[in-house]
Design a protein around this motif. Structure first.
Motif, short mmCIF file in Angstrom:
data_model
loop_
_atom_site.label_atom_id
_atom_site.label_comp_id
_atom_site.label_asym_id
_atom_site.label_seq_id
_atom_site.Cartn_x
_atom_site.Cartn_y
_atom_site.Cartn_z
N GLU A 7 35.70 35.22 38.60
CA GLU A 7 35.97 35.37 40.02
C GLU A 7 37.22 36.22 40.25
OE1 GLU A 7 34.05 31.11 41.54
OE2 GLU A 7 36.23 31.44 41.55
N GLN A 10 36.35 39.83 39.43
CA GLN A 10 35.61 40.45 40.52
C GLN A 10 36.51 40.72 41.73
OE1 GLN A 10 32.46 41.68 40.50
NE2 GLN A 10 32.62 41.21 38.30
N GLU A 11 37.42 39.78 41.97
CA GLU A 11 38.35 39.97 43.10
C GLU A 11 39.23 41.20 42.88
OE1 GLU A 11 41.87 37.53 45.50
OE2 GLU A 11 40.64 36.52 43.97
N TYR A 12 39.65 41.38 41.64
CA TYR A 12 40.45 42.57 41.34
C TYR A 12 39.60 43.83 41.43
CZ TYR A 12 43.09 46.09 38.84
OH TYR A 12 43.71 47.26 38.50
N THR A 14 36.88 44.43 43.16
CA THR A 14 36.40 44.78 44.51
C THR A 14 37.53 45.02 45.51
OG1 THR A 14 36.20 42.42 45.03
CG2 THR A 14 34.23 43.55 44.19
N ARG A 15 38.63 44.22 45.39
CA ARG A 15 39.71 44.34 46.38
C ARG A 15 41.04 44.78 45.78
NH1 ARG A 15 37.46 39.34 48.34
NH2 ARG A 15 39.26 38.17 47.57
N HIS A 16 41.04 45.05 44.48
CA HIS A 16 42.25 45.48 43.77
C HIS A 16 43.40 44.49 44.03
CE1 HIS A 16 43.91 48.61 41.25
NE2 HIS A 16 45.04 48.58 41.95
N SER A 17 43.08 43.22 43.90
CA SER A 17 44.05 42.16 44.18
C SER A 17 45.09 42.07 43.05
CB SER A 17 43.32 40.80 44.31
OG SER A 17 44.25 39.75 44.33
N GLU A 18 46.33 42.36 43.39
CA GLU A 18 47.41 42.25 42.41
C GLU A 18 47.58 40.81 41.94
OE1 GLU A 18 51.03 43.93 43.72
OE2 GLU A 18 50.16 45.87 44.28
#
Length: 530
Positions: A7, A10-12, A14-18
């Protein structure tokens, strides 16, 4: 755990979550860095490899399967990256540097079981199937519970336990082909206890900065990334070509394994001793009982003993000696709050107070002449003195392999090491001719019997001080009167002269037999209390 990992991936992706990526780095940086350091043995290079692996993760995040086991993927990627790094490093080093590093690694690897296993661990792990490797990575390199392993692999805890056991057995078989003969339990204990190294301070932050925030990575890190990505593409291509190539590689690997195994069919005395040291170093606990028979100096002494050892510093040795000049019982132990010795000699007042010893080395040395502390405990605890496995291959000894023998029902190698007489400094005599014999089990590489034979040793005349006589009288609760001191001095000199003459004209044989050996059983500190 897998769902949470993927998860975050995928979060990184799709949303480039640092935050998601930083969590992944924090969660798995120890696994990656430890694997890298184990393979390259260079902390700085291991840091660069670790950065490269997480950069590759950032680039591959969008293409990873939701069912992927991220720790297993990271472990495999680390091996690819470390392999490329070592190839590049070898091109920069000259032959002299390479020989030096190799000799350093080999010397270190002989000191303990983990040091013998670690250079081959990652290469041997690569020979496992992906599911088996993932299971072992989760269980022993990330120290996950069986329940967590099962959740990651999508199976129940009992099935995960079987999967781990099968993987461990396959790993043991691969090690055996390489000449390292240890039980699955010993391998698991060694990996669990030693596989994780302390990650350098700030490495996780550096990875996040270079990967997520766009900071410039070192040129070497960038090179590792490119090289590893190419290798990963080649691995995919090789799989796509078909099983034919894989079958040929497997046949070649089997041929090599058979060839390597044949080299170890008849190991040298030094190899046997090295494997025995490694076997003891890999144990978590050890216990046995047995008998010591000392023949010489005009008498025969028999000592029964019981040994119990648990890492890192718990031990208990008990013994009862009969025959010879006196009978006694004794115990030396540590239950975690200090090292103690207590002996009771027949015919003398009982000393109910144990003696506090300064350390384990001194405590075990005090029991050497009575119990079997000079062999197994010294090797198990890796003490600086008292061990016998360093004799084979020593410059002071001529070592040979004798015909195999059995100790009880255990098939054993037999090693014999002969030492020439050595003059003791300050006119203290000579050691005489000493021959050591060791019976080492072919399967467990543990010592089942040992023997030392000393011939024609020379001891100096004994000068007994007034203080020594007074101490001996005090132990008997007798006053230090001139008459008693003179009588006791004459008795001590007569006894010593008898021993001196017997040793000079004959030989002393010291034989230890270890029975009912048990390894890696569960103990608690209370099992070592007096």
């Amino acid at each position: 755990m897998t769902n949470s990992d993927m998860e975050l991936v995928q979060e990184y992706a799709t949303r480039h979550s640092e935050q998601a990526f930083e969590t992944l780095v924090s969660r798995h940086v120890t696994l990656v860095y430890s694997s890298a350091l184990r393979q390259v043995r260079d902390p700085h290079l291991a840091e660069e490899i670790t950065q490269a692996v997480f950069i590759i993760l950032s680039q591959k995040a969008g293409s990873l399967s939701p069912k992927a086991i991220l720790p297993g993927w990271l472990y495999r990627t680390t091996r690819f990256t470390a392999s490329k790094a070592l190839q590049q490093q070898s091109r920069r080093q000259n032959r002299e540097q390479e020989a030096y590093m190799q000799s350093t690694i080999e010397d270190t690897a002989t000191e303990a079981a983990w040091q013998e296993l670690s250079p081959l661990l990652d290469e041997t792990m690569a020979g496992l199937g992906q599911t088996d490797r993932d299971a072992l990575v989760l269980r022993y390199l990330e120290n996950k519970s069986l329940q967590e392993v099962g959740m990651a692999l999508g199976m129940e805890e009992r099935a995960a336990q079987k999967r781990v056991a099968r993987g461990l057995e396959k790993l043991r078989a691969l090690f055996t082909k390489r000449g390292i003969v240890l039980s699955s339990a010993l391998i698991a204990a060694a990996i669990s206890a030693n596989s994780a190294y302390a990650v350098p301070v700030g490495l996780a932050a550096t990875i996040s900065a270079t990967t997520v925030q766009g900071s410039a990575a070192a040129a070497s890190v960038t090179t590792f990334v490119k090289g590893t990505l190419k290798m990963m593409k080649w691995m995919k291509l090789k799989v796509a070509v078909g099983v034919g190539i894989v079958a040929l590689v497997a046949i070649g690997a089997t041929t090599v394994a058979i060839s390597q195994s044949s080299l170890h069919d008849k190991p040298t005395a030094r190899e046997i001793a090295k494997k025995s040291k490694a076997a003891y170093a890999a144990l978590v606990s050890y216990s046995d009982d047995g008998i010591v028979v000392t023949e010489g100096a005009g008498s025969t002494t028999t000592t029964t003993f019981n040994t119990r050892l648990l890492r890192p510093n718990l031990y208990k040795l008990e013994w009862t000696q009969t025959g010879g000049f006196f009978n006694m019982t004794g115990i030396v132990w540590s239950a975690g709050s200090g090292d103690f010795l207590q002996t009771i000699t027949k015919g003398q007042p009982q000393d109910t107070e144990p003696k506090k010893m300064p350390n384990m080395q001194t405590a075990l040395a005090s029991a050497n002449g009575y119990s079997a502390a000079s062999t197994v405990p010294s090797e198990f605890c890796n003490l600086k003195s008292g061990g016998v496995l360093g004799v084979p291959g020593s410059d002071l000894a001529k070592t040979t392999i004798e015909p195999d023998e059995k100790v009880g029902d255990v098939d054993c190698f037999v090693i014999s090491s002969a030492m020439e007489p050595i003059k003791i400094p300050y006119d203290k005599g000579t050691t005489g001719n000493i021959t050591w014999r060791l019976w080492i089990g072919k399967q467990d590489y543990l010592i089942h019997k040992s023997q030392s034979i000393t011939e024609n040793a020379s001891l100096p005349p004994l000068k007994i001080s007034d203080a020594a006589v007074k101490n001996a009288l005090a132990e008997k609760n007798q006053p230090a009167t001139p008459e008693l001191m003179a009588a006791l001095r004459a008795t001590m000199e007569k006894d010593y002269q008898q021993v001196r003459n017997s040793i000079k004209s004959g030989k002393v044989v010291f034989t230890q037999t270890h029975e009912h050996i048990s390894v890696n059983q569960k103990f608690s500190p209370s099992d070592f209390a007096r």
